[in-house]
Each structure stands twice: as structure tokens, then as C-alpha cells.
Write an enzyme that holds these catalytic residues in place. Sequence first.
Site, mmCIF file in Angstrom:
data_model
loop_
_atom_site.group_PDB
_atom_site.id
_atom_site.type_symbol
_atom_site.label_atom_id
_atom_site.label_comp_id
_atom_site.label_asym_id
_atom_site.label_seq_id
_atom_site.Cartn_x
_atom_site.Cartn_y
_atom_site.Cartn_z
ATOM 1 N N GLY A 1 31.549 50.459 36.132
ATOM 2 C CA GLY A 1 32.659 50.796 37.023
ATOM 3 C C GLY A 1 32.353 51.911 38.010
ATOM 4 N N SER B 1 28.421 47.390 37.174
ATOM 5 C CA SER B 1 28.466 47.337 38.634
ATOM 6 C C SER B 1 27.689 46.170 39.236
ATOM 7 C CB SER B 1 27.994 48.667 39.238
ATOM 8 O OG SER B 1 28.865 49.720 38.852
ATOM 9 N N TRP C 1 37.661 40.716 32.022
ATOM 10 C CA TRP C 1 38.768 41.158 32.882
ATOM 11 C C TRP C 1 39.317 42.518 32.478
ATOM 12 C CZ3 TRP C 1 42.392 36.254 33.364
ATOM 13 C CH2 TRP C 1 41.685 35.220 34.007
ATOM 14 N N GLY D 1 34.644 44.481 37.091
ATOM 15 C CA GLY D 1 35.426 44.434 38.332
ATOM 16 C C GLY D 1 35.175 43.215 39.204
HETATM 17 P P1 13P Z 1 31.867 46.710 35.992
HETATM 18 O O1 13P Z 1 31.214 45.405 36.328
HETATM 19 O O2 13P Z 1 33.254 46.855 36.557
HETATM 20 O O3 13P Z 1 30.975 47.873 36.257
HETATM 21 O O4 13P Z 1 32.122 46.695 34.403
HETATM 22 C C1 13P Z 1 31.074 46.363 33.573
HETATM 23 C C2 13P Z 1 31.626 46.109 32.226
HETATM 24 O O5 13P Z 1 32.039 47.024 31.534
HETATM 25 C C3 13P Z 1 31.706 44.718 31.770
HETATM 26 O O6 13P Z 1 31.995 44.673 30.420
#
Ligand code: 13P
Length: 238
Positions: A167, A201, A9, A223
Site C-alpha cells: 500500500g 504495490s 479486496w 489496491g
Molecule cells: P497493495 O497491492 O495495495 O500494495 O496491497 C498488497 C497486499 O497487501 C495484498 O495482500
Amino acid sequence: MKRLFVANWKMNSTRAQARLYARVLGERMGVSSGDVELVVAPPFTAFEETRDPEGRWALAAQNVSSHREGPFTGEISAKMLAEAGCRYVLVGHSERRHLFGEHPPTLAAKIARVREAGLLPIYCLGETEEERITGREEQVLASQVATLEHDAGGPLVIAYEPVWAIGTGRAATPADAAQAREILQGLLSGRRDVRILYGGSVTAVNAQALLQGSGMDGFLIGGASLDPSGFASIAGLP
Ligand code: 13P
């Protein structure tokens, strides 16, 4: 070995939001997690609300101190995490490495503290875009794996998270992830009980193709894991 799906999270969710999340995830899961393992990594303040009394998912911490105890204001020890009901601890996340300057000696010490407390490390690694473009991916992964040199052993989870995919909405292709997995398997060939996850992602839309095409043992999700239903879909729950 069961596939593993970890919801990170990051610095999101109040205790009230965590309570709702746990309720929705529980409803979605029904009586058991079936043949997958689910883990949720909330902020420290929301452990209690995130815990599943029925044990269908485990808790992870997003960070831990490299020290055992003492005058380290603001730090949380591995022993405290164990007492709070954690099973896993993220170590080496790219945000910790790049935004908080955590270097290999600190990360090695964190892994040692995690093991001492009987917890399991989820060791995160991955190359930057520049390292990839300049053909240094393999070298970077090798140096990041070298941090585990003095790890006492025991079950290990590696999360391959290329920095450029975190992200950004630009996940690695299944072929890219498969290639990284192969490199990591080679680097870790002397170890038993290793699971390698992909992160960066991941969404409910790309999860299936990524999982099948990469051969990964699961995902570390940022996310898209903030929505309990989305997290359950990514994990392949009905
Ligand atoms: P996202 O899934 O938001 O790209 O983040 C990946 C992450 O850093 C999980 O630790």
C-alpha cells in the site's frame, strides 16, 4: 504449473459493487482464463456476488478462525468457508499479523484448520523495513516459514509481501523479489507443489517487469485489484 493472480479486496466493496466487478471481469475474460489461474478474495459478505457461475475464477477468504467451531463470537470457520464455495484462504497477511496481533501458533492452527476443510492456504510473509535495513530479511523469512513446520502438506501458495511495499506505491524491484524468491525456495526445498507469489504495490504498469525479472509464479494484489480491468491486465489477459 499455472501462474496465479489473487485479488485481495481487503475491507472494500459492497455486494452491489461485487456484482458489477464479477460482470466486468467475466466480460473481460471471455470463455476461459487461458493459462493463468485467477482468484478473488472479497469480504465474506460478498462471496455469493463474487462467485463466477462459469468457474473462471476461484474464491479465497481473507481470514479464518483458528478454531473448529464453538463459542467464538464473530469468527468464521474453515468448514463454513468450504461450504460457501471458497477454495483458498489467506493466512498470515501482514495486516493480520501487525494490526490484529496474530502470532505464529495462531497462524499454524489456522493453516491446520484450512487443510482439514480441504482448502488451500495462501501463506503470507515478508520482512518490515527495519528488518530489511538491519540485514535480517533472511532470518525473518526463515522464522516465518518455520510456522509451516507441522503443516500436513499438500499444495501450498506462499505470498512474499514485504511490509514496506504494501500500500505504499513502492514495490520491490524485480531483483529484490528474485532474491526473496531464492531464499524462500531454499527454505522450502523439501516441499513439492509450492507456488511463490509477490505482493506489494503491484500495478498494471509494473506487473510485467516484476513478473519477468523476479521469476515469481504470480501476484497477490491489493489496491490495484479493486478495478476488474486492472486486475485482468495484471494477470496478462488480452
Ligand atoms: P497493495 O497491492 O495495495 O500494495 O496491497 C498488497 C497486499 O497487501 C495484498 O495482500
